[in-house]
Design a protein around this motif. Structure first.
Motif, PDB file in Angstrom:
ATOM      1  N   LEU A  42      89.473  17.181  55.982  1.00 34.47           N
ATOM      2  CA  LEU A  42      90.514  17.317  54.955  1.00 34.47           C
ATOM      3  C   LEU A  42      90.752  16.044  54.150  1.00 34.47           C
ATOM      4  CD1 LEU A  42      93.142  19.453  56.948  1.00 34.47           C
ATOM      5  CD2 LEU A  42      91.575  20.243  55.151  1.00 34.47           C
ATOM      6  N   GLN A  43      90.072  14.953  54.520  1.00 37.51           N
ATOM      7  CA  GLN A  43      90.255  13.711  53.753  1.00 37.51           C
ATOM      8  C   GLN A  43      89.770  13.895  52.313  1.00 37.51           C
ATOM      9  OE1 GLN A  43      88.221  10.453  55.691  1.00 37.51           O
ATOM     10  NE2 GLN A  43      89.778  10.263  57.290  1.00 37.51           N
ATOM     11  N   ASP A  44      90.398  13.154  51.398  1.00 39.89           N
ATOM     12  CA  ASP A  44      89.992  13.212  49.984  1.00 39.89           C
ATOM     13  C   ASP A  44      88.491  13.030  49.806  1.00 39.89           C
ATOM     14  OD1 ASP A  44      92.620  13.324  49.304  1.00 39.89           O
ATOM     15  OD2 ASP A  44      92.701  11.342  48.313  1.00 39.89           O
ATOM     16  N   GLU A  45      87.919  12.104  50.588  1.00 40.91           N
ATOM     17  CA  GLU A  45      86.536  11.670  50.338  1.00 40.91           C
ATOM     18  C   GLU A  45      85.487  12.559  51.002  1.00 40.91           C
ATOM     19  OE1 GLU A  45      88.850   9.838  51.879  1.00 40.91           O
ATOM     20  OE2 GLU A  45      89.466   8.305  50.451  1.00 40.91           O
ATOM     21  N   THR A  46      85.887  13.539  51.780  1.00 41.97           N
ATOM     22  CA  THR A  46      84.877  14.384  52.442  1.00 41.97           C
ATOM     23  C   THR A  46      84.405  15.454  51.459  1.00 41.97           C
ATOM     24  OG1 THR A  46      85.863  13.947  54.591  1.00 41.97           O
ATOM     25  CG2 THR A  46      84.392  15.853  54.436  1.00 41.97           C
ATOM     26  N   LEU A  47      83.135  15.370  51.108  1.00 42.25           N
ATOM     27  CA  LEU A  47      82.608  16.196  50.012  1.00 42.25           C
ATOM     28  C   LEU A  47      81.524  17.155  50.466  1.00 42.25           C
ATOM     29  CD1 LEU A  47      82.017  13.461  47.241  1.00 42.25           C
ATOM     30  CD2 LEU A  47      84.051  14.914  47.561  1.00 42.25           C
ATOM     31  N   LEU A  48      81.409  18.240  49.723  1.00 43.66           N
ATOM     32  CA  LEU A  48      80.173  19.010  49.718  1.00 43.66           C
ATOM     33  C   LEU A  48      79.523  18.608  48.407  1.00 43.66           C
ATOM     34  CD1 LEU A  48      81.156  22.298  51.346  1.00 43.66           C
ATOM     35  CD2 LEU A  48      79.119  20.973  51.834  1.00 43.66           C
ATOM     36  N   ALA A  49      78.555  17.718  48.517  1.00 45.43           N
ATOM     37  CA  ALA A  49      78.013  17.055  47.336  1.00 45.43           C
ATOM     38  C   ALA A  49      76.813  17.806  46.783  1.00 45.43           C
ATOM     39  CB  ALA A  49      77.624  15.623  47.682  1.00 45.43           C
ATOM     40  N   TYR A  50      76.735  17.846  45.440  1.00 46.23           N
ATOM     41  CA  TYR A  50      75.553  18.398  44.790  1.00 46.23           C
ATOM     42  C   TYR A  50      74.859  17.356  43.919  1.00 46.23           C
ATOM     43  CZ  TYR A  50      79.544  19.544  41.755  1.00 46.23           C
ATOM     44  OH  TYR A  50      80.710  19.489  41.050  1.00 46.23           O
ATOM     45  N   GLN A  51      75.440  16.160  43.869  1.00 44.72           N
ATOM     46  CA  GLN A  51      74.781  15.079  43.126  1.00 44.72           C
ATOM     47  C   GLN A  51      74.833  13.785  43.916  1.00 44.72           C
ATOM     48  OE1 GLN A  51      76.436  14.472  39.230  1.00 44.72           O
ATOM     49  NE2 GLN A  51      74.953  15.861  38.320  1.00 44.72           N
ATOM     50  N   MET A  52      73.802  12.976  43.712  1.00 47.21           N
ATOM     51  CA  MET A  52      73.785  11.623  44.281  1.00 47.21           C
ATOM     52  C   MET A  52      73.425  10.666  43.156  1.00 47.21           C
ATOM     53  SD  MET A  52      71.426  10.265  47.407  1.00 47.21           S
ATOM     54  CE  MET A  52      70.243   9.251  46.534  1.00 47.21           C
ATOM     55  N   ASN A  53      74.227   9.646  42.968  1.00 50.27           N
ATOM     56  CA  ASN A  53      73.998   8.675  41.890  1.00 50.27           C
ATOM     57  C   ASN A  53      73.806   9.367  40.534  1.00 50.27           C
ATOM     58  OD1 ASN A  53      74.219   6.676  43.819  1.00 50.27           O
ATOM     59  ND2 ASN A  53      72.011   6.427  44.085  1.00 50.27           N
ATOM     60  N   GLY A  54      74.609  10.387  40.294  1.00 55.37           N
ATOM     61  CA  GLY A  54      74.633  11.032  38.990  1.00 55.37           C
ATOM     62  C   GLY A  54      73.499  12.000  38.714  1.00 55.37           C
ATOM     63  N   GLU A  55      72.663  12.261  39.726  1.00 54.90           N
ATOM     64  CA  GLU A  55      71.557  13.214  39.532  1.00 54.90           C
ATOM     65  C   GLU A  55      71.564  14.221  40.671  1.00 54.90           C
ATOM     66  OE1 GLU A  55      67.991  10.910  39.261  1.00 54.90           O
ATOM     67  OE2 GLU A  55      68.700   9.856  37.480  1.00 54.90           O
ATOM     68  N   ASP A  56      70.724  15.258  40.529  1.00 55.07           N
ATOM     69  CA  ASP A  56      70.555  16.162  41.661  1.00 55.07           C
ATOM     70  C   ASP A  56      70.205  15.336  42.890  1.00 55.07           C
ATOM     71  OD1 ASP A  56      70.977  18.433  40.179  1.00 55.07           O
ATOM     72  OD2 ASP A  56      68.848  18.975  40.012  1.00 55.07           O
ATOM     73  N   ILE A  57      70.689  15.739  44.046  1.00 56.84           N
ATOM     74  CA  ILE A  57      70.342  15.026  45.286  1.00 56.84           C
ATOM     75  C   ILE A  57      68.833  15.161  45.502  1.00 56.84           C
ATOM     76  CG2 ILE A  57      70.712  14.980  47.792  1.00 56.84           C
ATOM     77  CD1 ILE A  57      73.411  16.377  47.323  1.00 56.84           C
ATOM     78  N   PRO A  58      68.122  14.078  45.828  1.00 52.37           N
ATOM     79  CA  PRO A  58      66.691  14.234  46.126  1.00 52.37           C
ATOM     80  C   PRO A  58      66.490  15.209  47.302  1.00 52.37           C
ATOM     81  CG  PRO A  58      67.260  11.899  45.909  1.00 52.37           C
ATOM     82  CD  PRO A  58      68.558  12.666  45.923  1.00 52.37           C
ATOM     83  N   LEU A  59      65.412  15.949  47.275  1.00 51.56           N
ATOM     84  CA  LEU A  59      65.137  16.940  48.324  1.00 51.56           C
ATOM     85  C   LEU A  59      65.280  16.329  49.718  1.00 51.56           C
ATOM     86  CD1 LEU A  59      64.168  19.793  49.122  1.00 51.56           C
ATOM     87  CD2 LEU A  59      61.836  18.905  49.088  1.00 51.56           C
ATOM     88  N   ILE A  60      64.700  15.160  49.904  1.00 57.60           N
ATOM     89  CA  ILE A  60      64.686  14.547  51.243  1.00 57.60           C
ATOM     90  C   ILE A  60      66.094  14.174  51.722  1.00 57.60           C
ATOM     91  CG2 ILE A  60      64.254  12.182  50.376  1.00 57.60           C
ATOM     92  CD1 ILE A  60      62.572  13.633  53.466  1.00 57.60           C
ATOM     93  N   HIS A  61      67.031  14.037  50.798  1.00 54.59           N
ATOM     94  CA  HIS A  61      68.401  13.671  51.185  1.00 54.59           C
ATOM     95  C   HIS A  61      69.376  14.847  51.149  1.00 54.59           C
ATOM     96  CE1 HIS A  61      67.208   9.571  51.650  1.00 54.59           C
ATOM     97  NE2 HIS A  61      66.710   9.544  50.426  1.00 54.59           N
ATOM     98  N   GLY A  62      68.824  16.073  51.023  1.00 56.74           N
ATOM     99  CA  GLY A  62      69.698  17.227  51.215  1.00 56.74           C
ATOM    100  C   GLY A  62      69.846  18.200  50.073  1.00 56.74           C
ATOM    101  N   PHE A  63      69.030  18.064  49.022  1.00 55.52           N
ATOM    102  CA  PHE A  63      69.101  18.979  47.883  1.00 55.52           C
ATOM    103  C   PHE A  63      69.092  20.427  48.352  1.00 55.52           C
ATOM    104  CE2 PHE A  63      66.857  21.610  44.705  1.00 55.52           C
ATOM    105  CZ  PHE A  63      67.643  21.375  43.583  1.00 55.52           C
TER     106      PHE A  63
END
Ligand SMILES: Nc1nc2c(c(=O)[nH]1)N[C@H]1C(S)=C(S)[C@@H](COP(=O)(O)O)O[C@H]1N2
Ligand SMILES: [Mo]
Length: 407
Positions: free
Chosen positions: A209-230
């Motif tokens: 429930l913390q503010d910073e806990t995310l379900l992220a779809y981007q890393m460094n402003g781009e799609d997450i690289p496949l190897i890191h969870g795309f």
């Protein structure tokens, strides 16, 4: 070959083409679960766009670490981010068809979201988040602990953008007995057995429930690289990175501590009380690792550097402290006899690492070791020697040291 095997979908093929960086001629003939040799080959530089001299600890599953000097950037670029896989990279990743299911015994109403839903129906948030493998530094434990013998480079701090886990949990609604969440990813178990998970960990509800806990779809402003969870990743900064599930397909809300793969036994658990090196610890005396301990790294200069004695030496690096902030940073060049205070920045946001730097004048020609020591906001300082031995070699936050020669 059986006729029941399905051909790869168009958009999954497109994402493979994006990873490979060139057209896959005859790609439409690929089967859905076929792992192209390209993704299975020895060289993470060309397979995943990593810098050339990262250290490959294992290639099945892929485990690749950065050297300290690779981590010099304040925001870790994908090319220098360590890789820790427990299973095989999913190959049939089709963002157009990707769904996230939230269910489990403690949701009021289970729901299924498309990626598009997540991107359009919820407010995006961006945070820089420190992800350190619980086993970072394992290589120094004695007696040795089994597992990847990580040096210092299984840590990263990228900028992650996505939906707050909290917003999704509010959307499905929680029953009053909800205490934990768990993730399930799309990676395959090493055995190929589809009924087995390579890893399925989670965090207590308070962390989810913390503010910073995310379900992220981007890393460094781009799609997450496949190897890191795309295309979708749980990111719970400041905790062992094993809590940050890659390729997330499902989140379960639990009325007890999540009991997925690698939540029990020795996995990501420490003896609740310190034990003698090599001791056997029974299951009930093991506690789940939560916040990572205070730690730091020297990213410049590179260990082994030859320094011109006439000049001041400018050193720099990062420091982090799990859920806490780093309050002070010190450096010693006399094997810990005296310590000098370094400059230290505030974190970009909570759970992001901080930057430190210092200019020193080494007194004369010769060999030196530079030792870096961070202290967190509770006054905990990094130990100078390897801390409490534990069966799986977690949480080695000993001071980072580099060697330099002044000529
Ligand atoms: N689905 C899935 N998520 C996972 C893992 C995995 O094997 N599968 N490994 C975990 C571990 S142990 C670590 S340290 C981090 C590594 O993240 P990275 O490879 O993006 O650096 O991912 C975590 N999330
Ligand atoms: Mo990890």
């Amino acid at each position: 070959m059986t006729s029941r095997r399905r051909f790869i979908t168009r958009s999954a093929l497109a994402s493979l083409v994006a990873v490979i960086g060139t057209d896959i001629v005859f790609g439409k003939n690929l089967f859905e679960d076929y792992v192209p040799l390209f993704l299975d080959q020895q060289d993470p530089a060309s397979a995943f766009g990593k810098v050339k001299d990262m250290i490959v600890l294992n290639d099945r599953p892929w485990n690749v670490e950065a050297l300290a000097h690779h981590l010099d950037d304040a925001v870790t670029p994908a090319s220098k981010m360590f890789i820790r896989n427990n299973g095989l990279i999913p190959t049939d990743v089709d963002p157009a068809k990707w769904t996230l299911t939230i269910d489990g015994e403690s949701v009021a109403q289970s729901k299924i979201y498309t990626l598009q839903d997540l991107k359009t129906k919820f407010k995006p948030s961006t945070y820089q988040l420190t992800l350190e493998c619980g086993g970072n530094g394992r290589g120094e434990f004695n007696p040795p602990a089994s597992g990847n013998q990580w040096g210092v480079g299984a840590v990263s701090c990228a900028r992650w953008t996505g939906v707050r886990m909290r917003d999704l949990l509010n959307d499905v609604g929680l029953k009053s007995d909800a205490v934990y969440i768990g993730y399930y990813g799309a990676d395959l178990h090493l055995s190929g057995d589809l009924n087995k998970d390579s890893i399925s960990r989670g965090v207590p509800l308070a962390k989810a429930l913390q503010d910073e806990t995310l379900l992220a779809y981007q890393m460094n402003g781009e799609d997450i690289p496949l190897i890191h969870g795309f295309p979708l990743r749980l990111v719970a900064g400041g905790w062992p990175a094993s809590a940050s599930g890659k390729w997330v397909k499902r989140i379960v809300v639990r009325n007890k501590i999540h009991d997925g793969e690698k939540m029990g036994g020795d996995s990501y658990r420490m003896p609740c009380k310190p034990v003698a090196p090599g001791a056997e610890v029974s299951d009930e005396d093991m506690c789940i690792i939560e916040s990572m301990p205070v730690k730091s790294i020297i990213t410049y200069p590179k260990s082994g550097a030859i320094i011109n004695g006439g000049k001041k030496l400018a050193l720099r690096g990062h420091a982090w402290a799990g859920e806490l902030e780093v309050k002070e940073m010190h450096l010693s060049f006399d094997f810990g006899a005296t310590w000098k205070q370094c400059r230290l920045t505030s974190p970009a946001n909570r759970l992001a690492w901080q930057q430190w730097d210092i200019d020193i004048q080494l007194p004369q020609m010769g060999y030196y070791e530079l030792w870096a020591r961070a202290t967190d906001s509770m006054g905990n300082a990094q130990p100078m020697v390897v801390p409490g031995w534990n069966p799986k070699g977690y949480l080695n936050n000993a001071c980072h040291r580099i060697a330099v020669k002044v000529v």
